[in-house]
Motif scaffolding. Structure first.
Motif, short mmCIF file in Angstrom:
data_model
loop_
_atom_site.label_atom_id
_atom_site.label_comp_id
_atom_site.label_asym_id
_atom_site.label_seq_id
_atom_site.Cartn_x
_atom_site.Cartn_y
_atom_site.Cartn_z
N GLU A 18 98.33 -55.93 45.87
CA GLU A 18 98.50 -56.84 47.00
C GLU A 18 98.95 -58.23 46.57
N PRO A 21 104.36 -60.38 45.49
CA PRO A 21 105.02 -60.95 46.68
C PRO A 21 105.85 -59.89 47.40
N GLU A 22 105.93 -59.98 48.71
CA GLU A 22 106.66 -58.98 49.49
C GLU A 22 108.11 -58.85 49.06
N SER A 23 108.71 -59.95 48.58
CA SER A 23 110.11 -59.89 48.16
C SER A 23 110.30 -59.06 46.89
N ARG A 25 108.20 -56.36 46.14
CA ARG A 25 107.55 -55.06 46.32
C ARG A 25 108.55 -53.93 46.51
N TYR A 27 108.18 -49.72 47.84
CA TYR A 27 107.27 -48.85 48.57
C TYR A 27 107.64 -47.40 48.32
N ASP A 37 112.75 -50.60 49.59
CA ASP A 37 112.45 -52.02 49.42
C ASP A 37 111.75 -52.65 50.62
N GLN A 38 111.62 -51.91 51.73
CA GLN A 38 111.05 -52.51 52.93
C GLN A 38 110.13 -51.53 53.65
N ASN A 39 109.23 -52.08 54.43
CA ASN A 39 108.32 -51.31 55.25
C ASN A 39 108.59 -51.71 56.69
N ILE A 51 102.33 -49.30 48.76
CA ILE A 51 102.96 -50.23 47.82
C ILE A 51 103.05 -49.52 46.48
#
Length: 120
Positions: A18, A21-23, A25, A27, A37-39, A51
């Protein structure tokens, strides 16, 4: 497991998934079996994506191995030869084999703490 220098640096940089950073991550989509690369997943629309651990290589060619190691970042079992996180860990419980993924956290920790011996 012999982690690469890049993998070791990543494990030291983040203490848990967690914290990534989202940038940065990635999945895992278990519906269409892709790394995205995105959710949600842009391919199938699945919203419950996991993740992906940056230490996971996702490509294990081993059908069965006798040992197991644990990821220093996410704590999941990994193949000791290639580092893939996509393994199923089984244990012999009172005479039968059982997948340990359904065990509670205390029982899974007990399994991690067990001493392993080999008789020569």
């Amino acid at each position: 497991m012999d982690w690469s220098t890049e993998q070791r640096t990543t494990a030291e940089k983040y203490k848990k998934l967690e914290d990534i950073p989202e940038s940065e991550r990635k999945y895992k989509c278990h519906t269409c079996h892709l790394i995205v690369d995105q959710n949600p997943c842009p391919n199938c629309g699945e919203t419950k994506l996991e993740i992906m651990c940056p230490l996971d290589n996702c490509h294990c060619s081993h059908e069965m191995i006798s040992g197991i190691e644990y990821c220093p970042l996410c704590g999941k079992p990994v193949c000791p030869e290639c580092g893939s996180h996509d393994v199923v860990q089984i244990s012999r419980v009172t005479g039968y084999l059982q997948d340990v993924s359904g065990w509670n956290s205390g029982k899974q920790q007990e399994l991690k703490d067990r001493m392993r011996y080999s008789v020569a």
